[in-house]
Design a protein around this motif. Structure first.
Motif, PDB file in Angstrom:
ATOM      1  N   GLU A 112     -93.329  30.748 -10.125  1.00  0.00           N
ATOM      2  CA  GLU A 112     -92.011  30.980  -9.532  1.00  0.00           C
ATOM      3  C   GLU A 112     -91.469  29.703  -8.912  1.00  0.00           C
ATOM      4  O   GLU A 112     -90.276  29.396  -9.025  1.00  0.00           O
TER       5      GLU A 112
ATOM      6  N   ASP B 101     -88.215  31.917 -15.440  1.00  0.00           N
ATOM      7  CA  ASP B 101     -87.340  33.078 -15.326  1.00  0.00           C
ATOM      8  C   ASP B 101     -88.100  34.394 -15.328  1.00  0.00           C
ATOM      9  O   ASP B 101     -87.664  35.368 -14.702  1.00  0.00           O
ATOM     10  N   VAL B 102     -89.218  34.447 -16.048  1.00  0.00           N
ATOM     11  CA  VAL B 102     -89.975  35.687 -16.193  1.00  0.00           C
ATOM     12  C   VAL B 102     -91.467  35.374 -16.113  1.00  0.00           C
ATOM     13  O   VAL B 102     -91.930  34.381 -16.682  1.00  0.00           O
TER      14      VAL B 102
ATOM     15  N   ARG C 197     -87.784  36.039  -6.840  1.00  0.00           N
ATOM     16  CA  ARG C 197     -86.679  35.729  -7.746  1.00  0.00           C
ATOM     17  C   ARG C 197     -86.954  36.095  -9.198  1.00  0.00           C
ATOM     18  O   ARG C 197     -86.077  36.604  -9.885  1.00  0.00           O
TER      19      ARG C 197
ATOM     20  N   GLU D   7     -88.088  37.656 -12.804  1.00  0.00           N
ATOM     21  CA  GLU D   7     -88.338  38.965 -13.402  1.00  0.00           C
ATOM     22  C   GLU D   7     -89.817  39.055 -13.746  1.00  0.00           C
ATOM     23  O   GLU D   7     -90.487  38.041 -13.978  1.00  0.00           O
TER      24      GLU D   7
ATOM     25  N   ASP E  10     -89.595  48.707 -10.375  1.00  0.00           N
ATOM     26  CA  ASP E  10     -88.210  48.244 -10.331  1.00  0.00           C
ATOM     27  C   ASP E  10     -87.690  48.248  -8.896  1.00  0.00           C
ATOM     28  O   ASP E  10     -87.073  47.281  -8.437  1.00  0.00           O
TER      29      ASP E  10
ATOM     30  N   SER F  95     -89.446  45.628  -6.609  1.00  0.00           N
ATOM     31  CA  SER F  95     -89.018  44.264  -6.930  1.00  0.00           C
ATOM     32  C   SER F  95     -87.525  44.034  -6.721  1.00  0.00           C
ATOM     33  O   SER F  95     -87.022  42.943  -7.023  1.00  0.00           O
TER      34      SER F  95
ATOM     35  N   ARG G 239     -86.141  43.702 -10.654  1.00  0.00           N
ATOM     36  CA  ARG G 239     -86.570  42.541 -11.440  1.00  0.00           C
ATOM     37  C   ARG G 239     -87.583  42.894 -12.521  1.00  0.00           C
ATOM     38  O   ARG G 239     -88.196  42.016 -13.113  1.00  0.00           O
TER      39      ARG G 239
END
Length: 272
Positions: free
Chosen positions: A30, A35-36, A70, A72, A96, A99, A102
């Motif tokens: 992170e 992004d993921v 931040r 996903e 979900d 988070s 995310r």
């Protein structure tokens, strides 16, 4: 239509490591700016010592939902066979919420026979497992429509696999993201087949984000991490937008991510 931005993911394979190392790698990924962050849904290592350390997928995703802010998160991919689809919908909805919206529900039909045999699931046939996946996906969506509270957002569904007669049809019908495997020529061909299925089922092909892996060979990373950028560049040229590096324990070497993130930023800055 505005092109989707390039995104970078990492699959932290939950094998051959203690959880502290996995959590530290999650925080580092992170911080790097991916992004993921994905894990995978197996019960035993896929390579290395076959009875080595290994942790369960969805329990870990709940922990990652609290440990990150931040990125996903999701599985690459959940095995449809291991859980009742209504239960899986509830699990996904819960992560979900934990988070703050995310979660990506990555899902596939399953393939690793040892998981089935040792945990008491029926392995059956590849065709039967794909039929079960096609049956489960509408059930998951239906459960999300009535569950209280509902998901915080329409949870993106990622489907992994490249079978041209069944899997890509299911992708066209149900997925927000398709994750494929192979080199640029293979991925380009699968894109074409998926586009054709979208036309046949009445779906806009642009609605489905295209994803692919640029993973290291089992047990090692190449010395030149620029290889990942070159691989991503080749896949980008055929329409891929989400690139994921797979990294295993016990030492989660995330060096390739920094190069891929820098490449992503340069490409997205050009209006990709």
């Amino acid at each position: 239509m505005t092109a989707r931005p390039i995104r970078i993911g990492v699959q932290l394979q939950p094998q051959h490591a203690d959880y502290r190392s996995i959590r530290r790698a999650c925080a580092e990924a992170e911080e790097i700016g991916v992004d993921v962050i994905f894990n995978w849904d197996h019960f035993f290592p896929l390579y290395g010592e076959k009875d080595g350390a290994h942790f369960e997928c969805w329990t870990m995703l709940g922990a990652w939902a609290e440990a990150t802010e931040r990125v996903e998160i999701g599985a690459l991919v959940t095995c449809n066979s291991y859980r009742n689809p209504n239960l899986l919908a509830d699990m996904a909805r819960t992560v979900d919420h934990i988070s703050d919206g995310r979660l990506i529900l990555g899902i596939g039909s399953g393939w690793f026979e040892r998981d089935y045999d040792e945990y008491g699931f029926e392995f059956g046939t590849a065709a039967g497992r794909l039929d079960a996946l096609a049956h489960s996906l509408p059930q998951i969506s239906d459960r999300w429509a009535v569950i209280n509270p509902p998901p915080t957002r329409p949870i993106p569904v990622l489907i992994g696999g490249g079978g041209e007669r069944k899997t890509l049809k299911i992708v066209a019908q149900h997925a927000d993201i398709w994750h494929g495997f192979g080199g640029p020529d293979t991925i380009a061909h699968k894109h074409t087949v998926l586009d054709e299925w979208c036309t046949r089922v009445g779906r806009d092909p642009a609605d489905i984000e295209r994803s692919a892996g640029v993973s290291p060979k089992p047990g090692r990373l190449p010395e030149d991490v620029a290889d990942y950028v070159a691989a991503a560049e080749d896949l980008y040229a055929v329409g891929t937008r989400l690139f994921t590096v797979g990294v295993g324990g016990p030492r989660y070497d995330l060096a390739p991510l920094r190069d891929l993130v820098a490449w992503r930023d340069s490409r997205n800055g050009e209006g990709s």
